[in-house]
Motif scaffolding. Structure first.
Motif, mmCIF file in Angstrom:
data_model
loop_
_atom_site.group_PDB
_atom_site.id
_atom_site.type_symbol
_atom_site.label_atom_id
_atom_site.label_comp_id
_atom_site.label_asym_id
_atom_site.label_seq_id
_atom_site.Cartn_x
_atom_site.Cartn_y
_atom_site.Cartn_z
ATOM 1 N N ALA A 1 7.397 11.851 -12.139
ATOM 2 C CA ALA A 1 8.067 12.078 -10.851
ATOM 3 C C ALA A 1 7.932 10.873 -9.934
ATOM 4 C CB ALA A 1 7.476 13.315 -10.172
ATOM 5 N N HIS A 2 6.902 10.054 -10.143
ATOM 6 C CA HIS A 2 6.671 8.894 -9.283
ATOM 7 C C HIS A 2 7.132 7.582 -9.931
ATOM 8 C CE1 HIS A 2 3.450 11.711 -7.619
ATOM 9 N NE2 HIS A 2 4.309 11.543 -6.639
ATOM 10 N N LEU A 3 7.901 7.684 -10.998
ATOM 11 C CA LEU A 3 8.375 6.475 -11.691
ATOM 12 C C LEU A 3 9.880 6.336 -11.549
ATOM 13 C CD1 LEU A 3 6.247 6.723 -14.973
ATOM 14 C CD2 LEU A 3 5.880 5.199 -13.034
ATOM 15 N N PRO A 4 10.436 5.142 -11.582
ATOM 16 C CA PRO A 4 9.693 3.879 -11.730
ATOM 17 C C PRO A 4 9.135 3.388 -10.398
ATOM 18 C CG PRO A 4 12.027 3.403 -11.594
ATOM 19 C CD PRO A 4 11.895 4.920 -11.582
ATOM 20 N N VAL A 5 8.120 2.528 -10.481
ATOM 21 C CA VAL A 5 7.552 1.878 -9.308
ATOM 22 C C VAL A 5 8.209 0.501 -9.191
ATOM 23 C CG1 VAL A 5 5.464 1.001 -8.206
ATOM 24 C CG2 VAL A 5 5.360 3.074 -9.625
ATOM 25 N N VAL A 6 9.096 0.353 -8.211
ATOM 26 C CA VAL A 6 9.775 -0.937 -7.985
ATOM 27 C C VAL A 6 9.700 -1.249 -6.491
ATOM 28 C CG1 VAL A 6 11.872 -2.285 -8.313
ATOM 29 C CG2 VAL A 6 11.351 -0.425 -9.894
ATOM 30 N N GLY B 1 3.863 -3.616 -16.874
ATOM 31 C CA GLY B 1 2.522 -3.057 -17.029
ATOM 32 C C GLY B 1 2.313 -1.785 -16.237
ATOM 33 N N ILE B 2 2.697 -1.805 -14.963
ATOM 34 C CA ILE B 2 2.483 -0.640 -14.104
ATOM 35 C C ILE B 2 3.312 0.552 -14.578
ATOM 36 C CG2 ILE B 2 2.922 0.292 -11.798
ATOM 37 C CD1 ILE B 2 0.375 -1.360 -11.945
ATOM 38 N N ASN B 3 4.594 0.329 -14.794
ATOM 39 C CA ASN B 3 5.466 1.443 -15.167
ATOM 40 C C ASN B 3 5.201 1.928 -16.588
ATOM 41 O OD1 ASN B 3 7.502 1.965 -12.868
ATOM 42 N ND2 ASN B 3 7.499 -0.257 -13.027
ATOM 43 N N GLY B 4 4.980 0.992 -17.513
ATOM 44 C CA GLY B 4 4.691 1.387 -18.886
ATOM 45 C C GLY B 4 3.384 2.143 -19.003
ATOM 46 N N THR B 5 2.343 1.640 -18.332
ATOM 47 C CA THR B 5 1.028 2.281 -18.392
ATOM 48 C C THR B 5 1.064 3.678 -17.784
ATOM 49 O OG1 THR B 5 -0.170 0.181 -18.361
ATOM 50 C CG2 THR B 5 -1.364 2.121 -17.583
ATOM 51 N N ARG B 6 1.728 3.814 -16.654
ATOM 52 C CA ARG B 6 1.766 5.125 -16.004
ATOM 53 C C ARG B 6 2.632 6.107 -16.778
ATOM 54 N NH1 ARG B 6 1.583 3.660 -9.481
ATOM 55 N NH2 ARG B 6 -0.318 2.395 -9.649
ATOM 56 N N ALA B 7 3.713 5.618 -17.379
ATOM 57 C CA ALA B 7 4.574 6.506 -18.171
ATOM 58 C C ALA B 7 3.847 6.999 -19.420
ATOM 59 C CB ALA B 7 5.855 5.773 -18.566
ATOM 60 N N MET B 8 3.202 6.094 -20.160
ATOM 61 C CA MET B 8 2.500 6.488 -21.376
ATOM 62 C C MET B 8 1.282 7.357 -21.069
ATOM 63 S SD MET B 8 4.205 5.554 -23.912
ATOM 64 C CE MET B 8 2.963 6.035 -25.117
ATOM 65 N N THR B 9 0.608 7.053 -19.956
ATOM 66 C CA THR B 9 -0.544 7.865 -19.567
ATOM 67 C C THR B 9 -0.096 9.273 -19.190
ATOM 68 O OG1 THR B 9 -1.784 5.927 -18.794
ATOM 69 C CG2 THR B 9 -2.473 8.073 -17.952
ATOM 70 N N ALA B 10 0.994 9.367 -18.452
ATOM 71 C CA ALA B 10 1.531 10.689 -18.082
ATOM 72 C C ALA B 10 1.938 11.470 -19.325
ATOM 73 C CB ALA B 10 2.723 10.524 -17.139
ATOM 74 N N PHE B 11 2.550 10.782 -20.283
ATOM 75 C CA PHE B 11 2.989 11.452 -21.518
ATOM 76 C C PHE B 11 1.787 11.964 -22.313
ATOM 77 C CE2 PHE B 11 4.017 11.288 -26.068
ATOM 78 C CZ PHE B 11 5.130 12.125 -26.104
ATOM 79 N N ASN B 12 0.779 11.128 -22.476
ATOM 80 C CA ASN B 12 -0.395 11.520 -23.274
ATOM 81 C C ASN B 12 -1.304 12.509 -22.555
ATOM 82 O OD1 ASN B 12 0.269 9.970 -25.528
ATOM 83 N ND2 ASN B 12 -0.715 8.132 -24.708
ATOM 84 N N GLU C 1 0.813 -1.219 0.000
ATOM 85 C CA GLU C 1 0.000 0.000 0.000
ATOM 86 C C GLU C 1 0.847 1.270 0.000
ATOM 87 O OE1 GLU C 1 -3.512 1.907 -0.417
ATOM 88 O OE2 GLU C 1 -3.277 -0.268 -0.293
ATOM 89 N N GLU C 2 1.969 1.251 0.729
ATOM 90 C CA GLU C 2 2.770 2.466 0.845
ATOM 91 C C GLU C 2 3.500 2.814 -0.454
ATOM 92 O OE1 GLU C 2 5.215 -0.874 2.890
ATOM 93 O OE2 GLU C 2 3.110 -0.296 2.586
ATOM 94 N N PHE C 3 3.546 1.858 -1.403
ATOM 95 C CA PHE C 3 4.208 2.108 -2.685
ATOM 96 C C PHE C 3 3.200 2.314 -3.818
ATOM 97 C CE2 PHE C 3 7.508 0.184 -0.185
ATOM 98 C CZ PHE C 3 8.661 0.827 -0.608
ATOM 99 N N ASP C 4 1.937 2.321 -3.496
ATOM 100 C CA ASP C 4 0.899 2.448 -4.516
ATOM 101 C C ASP C 4 0.575 3.920 -4.749
ATOM 102 O OD1 ASP C 4 -1.015 1.726 -6.363
ATOM 103 O OD2 ASP C 4 -2.611 1.602 -4.861
ATOM 104 N N VAL C 5 0.893 4.407 -5.933
ATOM 105 C CA VAL C 5 0.607 5.798 -6.287
ATOM 106 C C VAL C 5 -0.791 5.870 -6.882
ATOM 107 C CG1 VAL C 5 1.301 7.778 -7.684
ATOM 108 C CG2 VAL C 5 3.040 6.266 -6.727
ATOM 109 N N LYS C 6 -1.658 6.692 -6.303
ATOM 110 C CA LYS C 6 -3.039 6.790 -6.770
ATOM 111 C C LYS C 6 -3.093 7.377 -8.173
ATOM 112 C CE LYS C 6 -4.299 5.097 -2.912
ATOM 113 N NZ LYS C 6 -4.602 3.645 -2.882
ATOM 114 N N ARG C 7 -4.147 7.002 -8.899
ATOM 115 C CA ARG C 7 -4.233 7.313 -10.317
ATOM 116 C C ARG C 7 -4.127 8.807 -10.617
ATOM 117 N NH1 ARG C 7 -9.029 5.349 -14.348
ATOM 118 N NH2 ARG C 7 -10.005 7.305 -13.718
#
Length: 224
Positions: A68-73, A180-191, A56-62
């Motif tokens: 700034a919050h990537l990568p999620v590892v 999936g998590i990092n790719g989706t959040r990166a592309m979503t942030a870009f678009n 939970e503490e590493f889960d960045v809300k949508r």
């Protein structure tokens, strides 16, 4: 008398196992979520029952998806029930925790994914304070005829023999999650950089497959 819990991947396979074992092990009594006789308890998943997630503490809300919050590892992965399978998961976990069950038999499909389904169920069944300390054996079936099933029970594989496949399955699952998590959040942030929220999903299998389909469609449209 201690019983062996057999966990199949699908209800139909559990029924096949019961039919194959009945002549030698005795008649099974049918319950809502399992079959049982004096020697065996047979239940099943319905494919995957749990999924991996970040603590939970590493889960960045949508709403805060950004570079700034990537990568999620995360340092480790937690497990969560898949919503549509919660009742089935509860039923299987209940059987795993039974005091009269002294052995677990993985009867999920022969392959990496079947290995993962079983391992994640057992991991989820264990509390954070105590693991499920019951010996595990593996039923490896290439045929579902009654005789093949009985032969499989005569040649159960040890947990040690399956450790490599289990590790490979877990590695693939966690790698898929990271991609999936990092790719989706990166592309979503870009678009979404100019405002709004434009969800752009990325996946290890999904994305290259989509690329193949698009390339083929473009060739079809340009064909003269």
């Amino acid at each position: 008398m201690s019983k062996s819990l057999i966990i199949a991947e699908k209800p139909s396979v559990a029924q096949d196992i019961v039919r194959a074992l009945t002549p030698a092990a005795g008649k099974f009594e049918k319950h809502a979520e399992h079959f049982e006789n004096e020697r065996y308890v047979v239940t099943s998943a319905v494919g995957h029952l749990v999924e991996i997630k970040a603590p939970e503490e590493f889960d960045v809300k949508r709403g805060k998806w950004s570079f700034a919050h990537l990568p999620v590892v995360p340092p480790h992965f937690d497990l969560a029930p898949i919503d549509k399978a919660k009742s089935r998961l509860a039923a299987v976990v209940k059987q795993v925790k039974r005091k009269d069950v002294g052995e677990l038999i993985n009867a999920c499909d022969a392959g990496r994914e079947g290995e993962l389904i079983f391992r994640l169920i057992v991991q989820y069944a264990a509390s954070k304070k105590a693991a499920i300390d019951k010996p595990v054996k593996r039923l490896w079936l290439q045929s579902m005829t009654p005789q093949a099933i009985r032969d499989g029970f005569d040649q159960l594989r040890s947990d040690k023999q399956m450790r490599g496949l289990a590790d490979a399955a877990r590695s693939r699952s966690e790698a898929d999650w990271l991609v999936g998590i990092n790719g989706t959040r990166a592309m979503t942030a870009f678009n979404s950089r100019d405002g709004g929220f434009f969800l752009t999903t990325v996946g290890r299998v999904q994305t290259p497959t989509l690329s193949v389909v698009i390339e083929r469609e473009e060739k079809i449209r340009k064909h003269v």
